[in-house]
Design an enzyme around this catalytic site. Structure first.
Site, mmCIF file in Angstrom:
data_model
loop_
_atom_site.group_PDB
_atom_site.id
_atom_site.type_symbol
_atom_site.label_atom_id
_atom_site.label_comp_id
_atom_site.label_asym_id
_atom_site.label_seq_id
_atom_site.Cartn_x
_atom_site.Cartn_y
_atom_site.Cartn_z
ATOM 1 N N ALA A 4 57.775 79.336 61.631
ATOM 2 C CA ALA A 4 59.069 78.675 61.522
ATOM 3 C C ALA A 4 59.595 78.280 62.899
ATOM 4 O O ALA A 4 60.103 77.169 63.091
ATOM 5 C CB ALA A 4 60.066 79.586 60.808
ATOM 6 N N TYR A 5 59.482 79.190 63.846
ATOM 7 C CA TYR A 5 59.942 78.900 65.212
ATOM 8 C C TYR A 5 59.165 77.731 65.800
ATOM 9 O O TYR A 5 59.762 76.780 66.339
ATOM 10 C CB TYR A 5 59.772 80.141 66.078
ATOM 11 C CG TYR A 5 60.165 79.942 67.526
ATOM 12 C CD1 TYR A 5 61.503 79.953 67.903
ATOM 13 C CD2 TYR A 5 59.196 79.747 68.507
ATOM 14 C CE1 TYR A 5 61.872 79.761 69.232
ATOM 15 C CE2 TYR A 5 59.548 79.562 69.836
ATOM 16 C CZ TYR A 5 60.888 79.571 70.195
ATOM 17 O OH TYR A 5 61.243 79.386 71.507
ATOM 18 N N ALA A 6 57.833 77.767 65.714
ATOM 19 C CA ALA A 6 57.018 76.700 66.283
ATOM 20 C C ALA A 6 57.329 75.360 65.621
ATOM 21 O O ALA A 6 57.467 74.326 66.294
ATOM 22 C CB ALA A 6 55.535 77.035 66.141
#
Length: 258
Positions: A160-162
Site C-alpha cells: 500500500a505504501y509503495a
C-alpha cells in the site's frame, strides 16, 4: 516575462505537512533558514507546538496549525489560518505520510490500503487543490511532493505504501504538466529510507533487523539524513529552480533503478 522567469513574492511563505518531526521538521527548519515564514501542519498538536517553539527560539517566523489532511474542510481552514497570519503560500511541501501495516499484499485489507491512500495520496491532493489556485493567481508557486524510492521499485510487504508513493509520483507529473505555463512548478523527490519514527518499531532487536534489510538495497550503505532531504527540497522551493517541473528527483544513495 515567461512563466519560468516570474519572480517570487516579496514575502515568502511555505506550508509543510507532517512537520512535527523527522523529515517534515527538517524541511521546515531549512526553509525558515532561507527566510521563509513557515506554516507547520501536522495532526499531532503537542509535538507540532514543541517544534514551532524550538524554531521560534532561533528567530524563525513559524505558525503551528494542527490539521488532519484527510479532511478537506480542515485543510481549507488550515490554509485560511496560515494565509491570514503569514500571507499566501509561495511553496507547499506535501510530506505527511504513513507507512501502513506490514504484510503480504495478497492478504492486505482494502480498508488498510484506503487508510494509507487517504493520507499519502488524497491528503496531498487536498492540500494541492487548496493551495495551488492562489499560486496561479499570483503567477508563482512551488509544490514539492515527498514521495519515496518505494514508489519506483515497490517494497515487499509494504504494498500500500509503495503504491501510494507511485501514485504521488504520477500525480506530480500530471499536475506539473498542467501548471507548466502558470509560474507554478510541481516536482517530487524519491528518498530512500531515513531513520525516522515512520517505521514505528520500538523493539531494538526488531529495529536493527529492519535497518539491516533496508540498507541491503542502498549502495551507499547508510540512511539518508533528514537534512539532506531538506536541502533538496529547499532548492525545489526556491526561485533558483526555474526550469524543472513534473520531475522526480532521486535521493536514494544509488538505490534507484530509473
Amino acid at each position: 516575462m515567461t512563466a519560468g522567469e516570474r519572480r517570487e513574492p516579496g514575502r515568502r511563505v511555505a506550508v509543510v505537512t507532517g512537520a512535527a518531526r523527522g523529515i517534515g521538521l527538517a524541511i521546515g527548519t531549512r526553509l525558515a533558514s532561507d527566510g521563509f515564514a513557515v506554516a507547520l501542519w501536522d495532526r499531532d498538536a503537542g509535538a507540532l507546538e514543541d517544534a514551532a517553539q524550538a524554531l521560534r527560539a532561533s528567530g524563525a517566523t513559524v505558525l503551528a496549525v494542527p490539521v488532519d489532511i484527510t479532511d478537506r474542510a480542515g485543510v481549507n481552514q488550515a490554509l485560511a489560518q496560515a494565509t491570514q497570519a503569514l500571507g499566501a503560500p509561495a511553496a507547499l511541501v506535501n510530506n505527511a505520510a504513513i507507512l501502513g501495516r506490514s504484510g503480504p499484499t495478497i492478504d492486505a485489507s482494502v480498508d488498510e490500503w484506503k487508510r494509507v491512500f487517504d493520507v499519502n495520496v488524497f491528503g496531498a491532493l487536498h492540500c494541492a487543490q487548496a493551495v495551488v489556485p492562489a499560486m496561479v493567481r499570483q503567477g508563482y508557486g512551488r509544490v514539492v511532493n515527498v514521495a519515496s524510492i518505494a514508489g519506483k521499485e515497490g517494497n515487499p510487504f509494504a504494498g500500500a505504501y509503495a503504491a501510494s508513493k507511485a501514485a504521488l509520483i504520477s500525480m506530480t507529473k500530471s499536475l506539473g504538466k498542467e501548471m507548466a505555463e502558470t509560474g507554478v512548478l510541481v516536482n517530487c523527490i524519491t528518498p530512500s529510507a531515513a531513520d525516522t519514527d515512520i517505521f514505528g518499531v520500538h523493539d531494538e532487536s526488531q529495529r536493527a533487523q529492519l535497518q539491516a534489510r533496508l540498507l541491503e538495497r542502498v549502495p551507499m550503505k547508510r540512511f539518508v539524513r533528514v537534512e539532506e532531504v531538506a536541502e533538496m527540497v529547499a532548492w525545489l522551493c526556491s526561485a533558483r529552480c526555474s526550469f524543472s517541473t513534473g520531475a522526480a528527483f532521486d535521493i536514494s544513495g544509488g538505490r534507484a533503478m530509473y
